[in-house]
Write an enzyme that holds these catalytic residues in place. Structure first.
Site, mmCIF file in Angstrom:
data_model
loop_
_atom_site.group_PDB
_atom_site.id
_atom_site.type_symbol
_atom_site.label_atom_id
_atom_site.label_comp_id
_atom_site.label_asym_id
_atom_site.label_seq_id
_atom_site.Cartn_x
_atom_site.Cartn_y
_atom_site.Cartn_z
ATOM 1 N N CYS A 123 37.175 -0.682 77.858
ATOM 2 C CA CYS A 123 36.968 -1.445 76.623
ATOM 3 C C CYS A 123 36.178 -2.725 76.884
ATOM 4 C CB CYS A 123 38.315 -1.779 75.997
ATOM 5 S SG CYS A 123 38.179 -2.827 74.526
ATOM 6 N N GLU B 202 35.038 -11.015 65.985
ATOM 7 C CA GLU B 202 34.255 -10.110 65.144
ATOM 8 C C GLU B 202 35.157 -9.286 64.237
ATOM 9 O OE1 GLU B 202 30.438 -9.494 68.098
ATOM 10 O OE2 GLU B 202 32.086 -8.101 68.315
ATOM 11 N N CYS C 122 37.837 -3.614 59.859
ATOM 12 C CA CYS C 122 38.461 -3.650 61.176
ATOM 13 C C CYS C 122 38.609 -5.125 61.557
ATOM 14 C CB CYS C 122 37.555 -2.891 62.145
ATOM 15 S SG CYS C 122 38.161 -2.877 63.819
ATOM 16 N N CYS D 196 41.048 -10.463 74.968
ATOM 17 C CA CYS D 196 42.246 -9.621 75.047
ATOM 18 C C CYS D 196 42.817 -9.713 76.457
ATOM 19 C CB CYS D 196 41.905 -8.168 74.723
ATOM 20 S SG CYS D 196 43.350 -7.084 74.590
ATOM 21 N N CYS E 55 34.274 1.312 68.081
ATOM 22 C CA CYS E 55 35.513 1.085 68.833
ATOM 23 C C CYS E 55 35.203 0.676 70.268
ATOM 24 C CB CYS E 55 36.312 2.375 68.931
ATOM 25 S SG CYS E 55 37.126 2.845 67.440
ATOM 26 N N CYS F 145 42.267 -2.915 79.405
ATOM 27 C CA CYS F 145 41.928 -1.487 79.425
ATOM 28 C C CYS F 145 40.531 -1.354 80.040
ATOM 29 C CB CYS F 145 41.946 -0.917 78.002
ATOM 30 S SG CYS F 145 43.549 -1.114 77.199
HETATM 31 N N1 SAH Z 1 44.390 -3.371 71.267
HETATM 32 C C1 SAH Z 1 44.519 -2.395 70.236
HETATM 33 C C2 SAH Z 1 43.431 -2.436 69.184
HETATM 34 C C3 SAH Z 1 42.001 -2.563 69.666
HETATM 35 S S1 SAH Z 1 41.200 -1.179 70.393
HETATM 36 C C4 SAH Z 1 44.612 -1.015 70.817
HETATM 37 O O1 SAH Z 1 44.442 -0.866 72.021
HETATM 38 O O2 SAH Z 1 44.913 -0.073 70.099
HETATM 39 C C5 SAH Z 1 40.919 -0.020 69.129
HETATM 40 C C6 SAH Z 1 40.704 1.396 69.689
HETATM 41 O O3 SAH Z 1 39.456 1.489 70.394
HETATM 42 C C7 SAH Z 1 41.769 1.812 70.675
HETATM 43 O O4 SAH Z 1 42.255 3.081 70.336
HETATM 44 C C8 SAH Z 1 41.035 1.898 72.009
HETATM 45 O O5 SAH Z 1 41.618 2.857 72.849
HETATM 46 C C9 SAH Z 1 39.641 2.267 71.558
HETATM 47 N N2 SAH Z 1 38.586 1.925 72.498
HETATM 48 C C10 SAH Z 1 38.540 0.898 73.356
HETATM 49 N N3 SAH Z 1 37.381 0.899 74.054
HETATM 50 C C11 SAH Z 1 36.685 1.970 73.622
HETATM 51 C C12 SAH Z 1 35.391 2.485 73.933
HETATM 52 N N4 SAH Z 1 34.602 1.911 74.818
HETATM 53 N N5 SAH Z 1 34.983 3.598 73.277
HETATM 54 C C13 SAH Z 1 35.759 4.178 72.346
HETATM 55 N N6 SAH Z 1 36.970 3.711 71.993
HETATM 56 C C14 SAH Z 1 37.434 2.624 72.628
#
Ligand code: SAH
Length: 395
Positions: free
Chosen positions: A133, A102, A119, A126, A362, A130
């Site tokens: 996420c 996406e 974006c 991935c 995000c 995390c």
């Molecule tokens: N892998 C990279 C880019 C993708 S995530 C990274 O970790 O930076 C992009 C952003 O979204 C990151 O800052 C991550 O911490 C945030 N993110 C992930 N899951 C989220 C969620 N459920 N709500 C809000 N932000 C989130």
């Protein structure tokens, strides 16, 4: 890293749109074609973003034939296009091997500024895991090729009817885990024969892969990026964003397992050494999770941790999805946190969720639809010409 040290393009089914000018030059030479053919081909692929070799009308037909045979394109098909109430658009792409990724087009909230941010995804799924996420729940599918990375940008621009002004590698995947394709894509995007994107308008966001931050730093610090044949002389580094998300190793270990490999101190050391473009700061993203990382003590530790780093902090209220037991702190808690950090002299902003009604915000990108809602019909490979160009409107 030198130009020669950039990865060899895969020999089998080499993706044409991922090749650098000198690689196209080597291919043309092997065909007995003059050197200027490389520039022509590159301009078609990255300036005009053609979808088929047949469209390269200034190439002799035999050369076009062998190009199509030996270096095929592997286009992304538009699988689904959703528009959120705030004008954010989510694009779901189907890859040549049937995977889904996406991208998200985000118009500026302030229409006056006329900014359009795209974006971009760097991987199918991935590997970083995390806990908060949605992309992590997919596990790791595969890396995207440089061709698939730049294609998201060119196709999204065609759909939007205009070029994005800013690119953020904050979609699915960890861009620095896919370092070679990321570096290749950055070079392709900056090239004056192609899109000519200034690296200053590109942000690479990482969960904290320190080895990748160091590699990216080395590429720009030593000017190597500028020595890649055909690269722009202004090979300044893209902007760096780091998903910090905690102020203690104990909490970060728990929500971001990558912290066990590279704890906060090492991560911040790498940030400190990053060769920022003139006047730029490192962005630290901080997803707000109620009762996990939103205490006053966190707000007090944060500026102390970042002291000495040209930095700004973006607070991202957690965006929910089915599964984990997190919740978003109250608006008041988030504001109090912000004010405490700001009082210590730190630049800190609250990011309002964009496109969350279509799971485009995000951390919500999982290339699938909302739990329980009917699966929208797949549109298949949409003919771009038939899709009305779209311009962001003031909401
Ligand atoms: N892998 C990279 C880019 C993708 S995530 C990274 O970790 O930076 C992009 C952003 O979204 C990151 O800052 C991550 O911490 C945030 N993110 C992930 N899951 C989220 C969620 N459920 N709500 C809000 N932000 C989130």
């Amino acid at each position: 890293m030198t130009a020669a040290a950039l990865p060899d393009p895969p020999r089998q089914g080499s993706p044409l749109r991922g090749l650098l000018p000198h690689e196209l030059g080597a291919w043309a030479a092997a065909q007995g074609a003059p050197g200027y053919r490389a520039e022509q081909i590159f301009r078609w692929l990255h300036g005009k973003a053609v979808e088929a070799v047949d469209e390269m009308v200034n190439l002799p037909a035999p050369l076009r034939d062998s190009l199509g045979r030996e270096l095929p394109l592997r286009p992304l098909a538009v699988d689904l296009l959703q528009t959120a109430r705030d004008g954010t658009r989510k694009l779901r792409w189907r890859t040549h091997d049937g995977r889904f990724i996406e991208s998200v087009l985000i118009p500026d909230e302030d229409a006056e500024r006329d900014r359009l941010t795209l974006c971009v995804s760097s991987q199918v799924g991935c590997a970083i895991d995390c806990q908060f996420c949605a992309t992590a729940t997919l596990g790791f599918g595969r890396h995207l090729g440089a061709d698939e990375i730049v294609e998201q940008i060119y196709r999204a621009a065609a759909l939007a009817g205009r070029r994005p002004t800013n690119l953020v590698f904050m979609g699915m995947g960890e861009p620095l885990h896919n370092f070679d394709n990321l570096a290749r894509a950055l070079t392709l995007l900056a090239h004056p024969w192609g899109a000519g994107f200034s690296p200053r308008r590109i942000t690479v966001s990482t969960a904290g892969l320190v080895s990748g931050i160091e590699k990216l730093a080395a590429l720009y610090r030593d000017g190597e990026a500028g020595r890649i044949p055909g690269a722009t002389r202004d090979a300044s580094a893209p902007n760096l964003a780091i998903s910090l998300n905690a102020t203690t190793d104990e909490v970060r270990d728990r929500i971001m397992p990558i912290n066990k490999r590279w704890p906060i101190a090492e991560l911040l050391e790498a940030a400190r050494r990053f060769p920022l473009s003139h006047g730029r700061r490192v962005t630290f993203e901080y997803v707000m999770l109620a009762g996990v990382n939103d205490a006053d003590a966190d707000a007090d530790r944060l500026p102390r941790l970042l002291r000495g780093i040209p930095a700004k902090v973006n607070l991202i209220p957690w965006n929910g999805f089915a599964g984990p037991e997190f919740s978003r702190p109250s608006a008041e808690r988030i504001r109090t946190f912000q004010e405490r950090v700001r009082a210590a002299g730190m630049a800190i902003y609250i990011r309002s969720p964009r496109g969350d009604d279509i799971d485009a915000a995000c951390g919500q990108l999982a290339a699938r639809t909302v739990e329980g809602s009917p699966r929208p019909p797949a549109t298949g490979s949409v003919d771009l010409v038939s899709v009305r160009p779209w311009r962001p409107t003031a909401s």
